[in-house]
Design a protein around this motif. Structure first.
Motif, PDB file in Angstrom:
ATOM      1  N   ARG A 104      -5.454  10.476   9.432  1.00  0.00           N
ATOM      2  CA  ARG A 104      -5.627   9.007   9.774  1.00  0.00           C
ATOM      3  C   ARG A 104      -6.669   8.447   9.480  1.00  0.00           C
ATOM      4  NH1 ARG A 104      -2.686  12.395  14.507  1.00  0.00           N
ATOM      5  NH2 ARG A 104      -0.748  11.145  14.837  1.00  0.00           N
ATOM      6  N   GLN A 107      -7.332   6.596   6.116  1.00  0.00           N
ATOM      7  CA  GLN A 107      -6.248   5.729   5.591  1.00  0.00           C
ATOM      8  C   GLN A 107      -7.303   4.444   5.617  1.00  0.00           C
ATOM      9  OE1 GLN A 107      -2.735   5.291   8.007  1.00  0.00           O
ATOM     10  NE2 GLN A 107      -2.993   7.455   8.380  1.00  0.00           N
ATOM     11  N   ARG A 108      -6.738   3.573   4.274  1.00  0.00           N
ATOM     12  CA  ARG A 108      -7.540   2.391   3.894  1.00  0.00           C
ATOM     13  C   ARG A 108      -9.000   2.523   3.632  1.00  0.00           C
ATOM     14  NH1 ARG A 108      -3.950   1.216   7.868  1.00  0.00           N
ATOM     15  NH2 ARG A 108      -5.445   1.384   9.630  1.00  0.00           N
ATOM     16  N   TYR A 142      -0.285  11.958   3.677  1.00  0.00           N
ATOM     17  CA  TYR A 142      -1.460  11.204   3.283  1.00  0.00           C
ATOM     18  C   TYR A 142      -2.600  11.993   2.585  1.00  0.00           C
ATOM     19  CZ  TYR A 142       0.106   7.781   7.038  1.00  0.00           C
ATOM     20  OH  TYR A 142       0.575   6.977   7.644  1.00  0.00           O
TER      21      TYR A 142
END
Length: 363
Positions: A104, A107-108, A142
């Motif tokens: 998490r 991400q980005r 991910y």
């Protein structure tokens, strides 16, 4: 220079995960990579040696932030901030459970994730951690790669999680020693080293020994270690009236036992990648082991560097131990082959696999 960060749950722990994690981090730093270590919890300094060129950071303080950790989102936000502020290119979780947070947090960001699994696939049910299953699904979505310790694990993860063929890499743990000592079959000693817990299966080992002790009165079995089953195992020894079984307890010099042994015995219910086999083999010891999940079949060539026995079969374990005591020539040949085979697990060979994986992701 690209930055690599090893993420640990608690770098002050003395477990095998932390030990191997710091060894790989140290070697990558020696190879010229910009490496740092991040510990989820600030519980003290690293237990194992960390190269002076590696920066060690801590994410959470248990006293101040223990309650905030339970919100889940707080450690993710703090981890993401760390990744961005330190311009991290690759995060390496040394436990897949940590990927519950890193998948998490990255991400980005430009950061890529390698998730490193030290437990075997079949052990997850025993661990009973729902977060670990959830982490695996997040890893699939991910992460850039996953590292496991055996090909058996790689195949199972690919099948059960329907992962891309090249997503899961097998990178064994390294052998950390190669000791030049003479092999001593004449000492007539079996040795086993480990925590006295259910996992290590020492009740089965005592059962096996009880079947053969009277046939080999000049041989002995030494079980090195402490743990919650110490009292019950000693009671079992006495109930069986075993004379040549010894429990020396904890030692800081386990090599002293390997040097004087004739063979190593592993009776585990399960393993991940048993470093203890590599350690024993580094002293030239043939290994007699249950073929448990996972690791023994990767490290032992049956009838060549030792014996593989059906998992949990104490009668067969007894037969193989007895067979071993009757053939010194074969034992010496096994010892010689062990010394040759151990070379493929040396640290330099293993680190090249890590370099190849990391460089492929950086490209």
């Amino acid at each position: 220079m690209k930055k690599i960060c090893f993420f640990s749950g608690d770098i002050s722990r003395s477990g095998g995960t932390e030990r191997v994690g710091t060894i790989i981090a140290n070697k990558l730093s020696e190879k010229g990579y910009d490496v740092r270590i991040l510990s989820m919890w600030d519980s003290g300094k690293p237990f194992f040696f960390v190269d002076e060129n590696i920066q060690v950071d801590y994410l959470l303080n248990r006293t101040r932030e223990g309650k905030l950790y339970r919100t889940v989102i707080y450690p993710i936000i703090k981890l993401k901030k760390y990744i961005v502020e330190n311009d991290i290119d690759i995060m390496i979780d040394i436990d897949t459970l940590l990927s519950y947070y890193t998948t998490r947090a990255i991400q980005r960001t430009k950061c890529k994730l390698i998730s490193w699994e030290h437990f075997n696939y079949w052990a997850m049910d025993r661990l009973g951690e729902p977060k670990r299953y959830k982490a695996k699904k997040l890893i699939k979505k991910y992460a850039s790669a996953m590292v496991v310790l055996t090909d058996e694990d790689r195949i199972m993860h690919n099948q059960q999680y329907e992962l891309p063929e090249n997503f899961v890499e097998t990178i064994n743990n390294p052998c950390l020693s190669n000791v030049k000592v003479d092999y001593k079959f004449e000492n007539k000693t079996f040795v086993s080293v480990g925590r006295l817990t259910y996992q290590k299966g020492y009740e089965k080992l005592l059962e096996a020994w009880s079947m053969i002790e009277n046939d080999i009165p000049d041989w002995k079995l030494i079980i090195v270690g402490t743990g919650e089953l110490e009292r019950s195992l000693k009671d079992k020894k006495n109930e069986m009236n075993l004379k040549n079984v010894f429990f020396p307890g904890h030692t800081d010099n386990v090599g002293d036992f390997y040097k004087e042994a004739s063979a190593y015995v592993l009776s585990s219910v399960y393993e991940g990648f048993p470093m203890v086999i590599l350690e024993a083999q580094s002293y030239g010891l043939p290994v007699i082991s249950f073929d448990c999940k996972t690791g023994p079949k990767d490290l032992i060539e049956n009838n060549k560097t030792g014996f593989l026995v059906k998992a949990g079969d104490s009668k067969e374990l007894a037969r193989k131990m007895l067979k071993f005591t009757k053939d010194e020539k074969s034992a010496v040949q096994m010892s010689n082959r062990v010394r040759q085979n151990i070379q493929k697990y040396n640290l330099e060979t293993i680190i090249l696999k890590w370099c190849k994986l990391i460089d492929s992701l950086l490209r």
